[in-house]
Design a protein around this motif. Sequence first.
Motif, PDB file in Angstrom:
ATOM      1  N   SER A 101      18.671  64.166  -7.083  1.00 33.30           N
ATOM      2  CA  SER A 101      17.991  64.233  -8.377  1.00 33.30           C
ATOM      3  C   SER A 101      18.004  65.646  -8.957  1.00 33.30           C
ATOM      4  N   PHE A 102      17.859  66.679  -8.097  1.00 32.94           N
ATOM      5  CA  PHE A 102      17.916  68.046  -8.634  1.00 32.94           C
ATOM      6  C   PHE A 102      19.283  68.697  -8.427  1.00 32.94           C
ATOM      7  N   TYR A 103      20.031  68.203  -7.449  1.00 37.88           N
ATOM      8  CA  TYR A 103      21.399  68.685  -7.234  1.00 37.88           C
ATOM      9  C   TYR A 103      22.271  68.344  -8.435  1.00 37.88           C
ATOM     10  N   SER A 317      29.717  66.428  -2.265  1.00 41.84           N
ATOM     11  CA  SER A 317      28.391  66.314  -1.657  1.00 41.84           C
ATOM     12  C   SER A 317      27.583  65.219  -2.332  1.00 41.84           C
ATOM     13  N   ALA A 318      27.683  65.137  -3.652  1.00 41.80           N
ATOM     14  CA  ALA A 318      26.949  64.116  -4.394  1.00 41.80           C
ATOM     15  C   ALA A 318      27.392  62.708  -3.996  1.00 41.80           C
ATOM     16  N   GLY A 352      15.507  62.980 -11.826  1.00 42.60           N
ATOM     17  CA  GLY A 352      15.945  64.366 -11.976  1.00 42.60           C
ATOM     18  C   GLY A 352      15.594  64.990 -13.304  1.00 42.60           C
ATOM     19  N   ILE A 353      15.138  64.200 -14.266  1.00 37.55           N
ATOM     20  CA  ILE A 353      14.834  64.746 -15.591  1.00 37.55           C
ATOM     21  C   ILE A 353      13.766  65.846 -15.541  1.00 37.55           C
ATOM     22  N   PRO A 354      12.654  65.681 -14.772  1.00 37.05           N
ATOM     23  CA  PRO A 354      11.690  66.796 -14.678  1.00 37.05           C
ATOM     24  C   PRO A 354      12.317  68.087 -14.159  1.00 37.05           C
ATOM     25  N   ALA A 375      10.994  70.147  -5.748  1.00 38.18           N
ATOM     26  CA  ALA A 375      11.911  69.172  -5.167  1.00 38.18           C
ATOM     27  C   ALA A 375      12.790  69.830  -4.101  1.00 38.18           C
ATOM     28  N   ASP A 376      13.278  71.021  -4.394  1.00 37.67           N
ATOM     29  CA  ASP A 376      14.093  71.774  -3.444  1.00 37.67           C
ATOM     30  C   ASP A 376      13.285  72.094  -2.188  1.00 37.67           C
TER      31      ASP A 376
END
Length: 447
Positions: A101-103, A317-318, A352-354, A375-376
């Motif tokens: 989501s953050f990647y 990775s994704a 991931g939007i936030p 998140a990280d």
Amino acid sequence: MRTSEQWTSKLGFILASAGAAIGLGAIWKFPNVVATSGGGAFFLVFILFTCGIGLPLLLAEFSIGRSTGKEAVSAYKEIAPNSKWHWIGYLGMATCTLLLSFYSVVGGWIVLYFLRAISGQLIHTGDEYGAVFQMTTSDPLWSVGSQALFMLLTVLVVARGVKGGIEKASRIMMPGLFILFVVLIIRSLTLPGMGEGLAYFLKPDFSRLSGEAILYALGQSFFSLSVGGSCMVTYSSYVNQNEQIGRPALSVVGLNLMTSLMAGLAIFPALFALGMKPVDGPGLLFITLPAMFEKLPYGPIFITIFLILFLFATLTSAFSLLEIVVAAFSKGDAAKRKLYCWICGIIIFLLGIPSALSFGMDELSFGGKTAFEWADFAVSNVMLPIGVILISIFVGYRFPRKRLEKEWNAIAPKWKKGLALYIFLLRYILPVIVLMVFLNGMNWLPF
């Protein structure tokens, strides 16, 4: 019942697994940590930890997946039925979902920069690279739109399956990544004054090898191999049971170490030759490197090469992060794969939007961290270490001994006596080491 999905060859498995392990950290963070923490001394410690800690954990995930031929949740259920151990698989799914989501936000920035580079809108902005990066990350339309584009690319590949999607893409992207690295290294090492940067990166200095640096090396020894989230359980479930997995595991470790080394060789000599200061993190890719390449002849070509390289590393990775989630739902049913790919992809994008908006909206910051940073932190400092500890204990205690012996023969057929040492390592040594990394990440160690 084993999944119908399979890699077409051992090479395909190695490239896909290496792609899963080789991510942004190996390129934009790890080289600078090496340089500032003892150079060659730190790199030597990291190699030892990777072989002594990361490799056994990678083999543990490989053993679970290859033994069962099933995705993560079902694999744990088969090995330890009528227990709660399958929740390791669910933890892996949650970890990979949050991580992607953050990647995907960073992946979106790379896609956007790549499009700007090939259109000639990136180079020749003078000292405005910082402003360009701030505009990219703080503008909701650019940030969310580029994240959506990156997730679209990821979904389109994973939806095509293991053979026609992930493996096919990895066969192109991974060799391409190393070829591009070689081009950049040759250019970097032929610049006047590059020797200072080379010494900064690799000259051994044990006086700078602090306790904090050693703990970081411990953590990176397994994080850099993508263990803890059960990605490698899912990937190894697509391996034919007649295939040995010892050499593929060693190949993944070797390729990961090589990538970190090559990244440093490509970056530091050029930075010092051009009189620029080394940094890590997003600033390296999105601010420092464009400014560096602008000073070189054919700068637009080299920055485009570097962005393609980063894009390949991020996408491969994704693929693995999305695959573990999709595989758990589709359970090898090709008809269901595409549907679940789109459903999971959309959900991860929304989650991931936030993170995508947190660089331009103070309202999404709390407790001193942005949504992206939280998140990280949750993934790197909590979920992955817990996953590694649980997997180590699971294989050490709950994996049936005869079944584990069979897997060990597929790993090291000429070293049968090593199994007892391996089990001892998984039961008593690795959980303690990873626990120390976890406590350090939470700032709970008394030193």
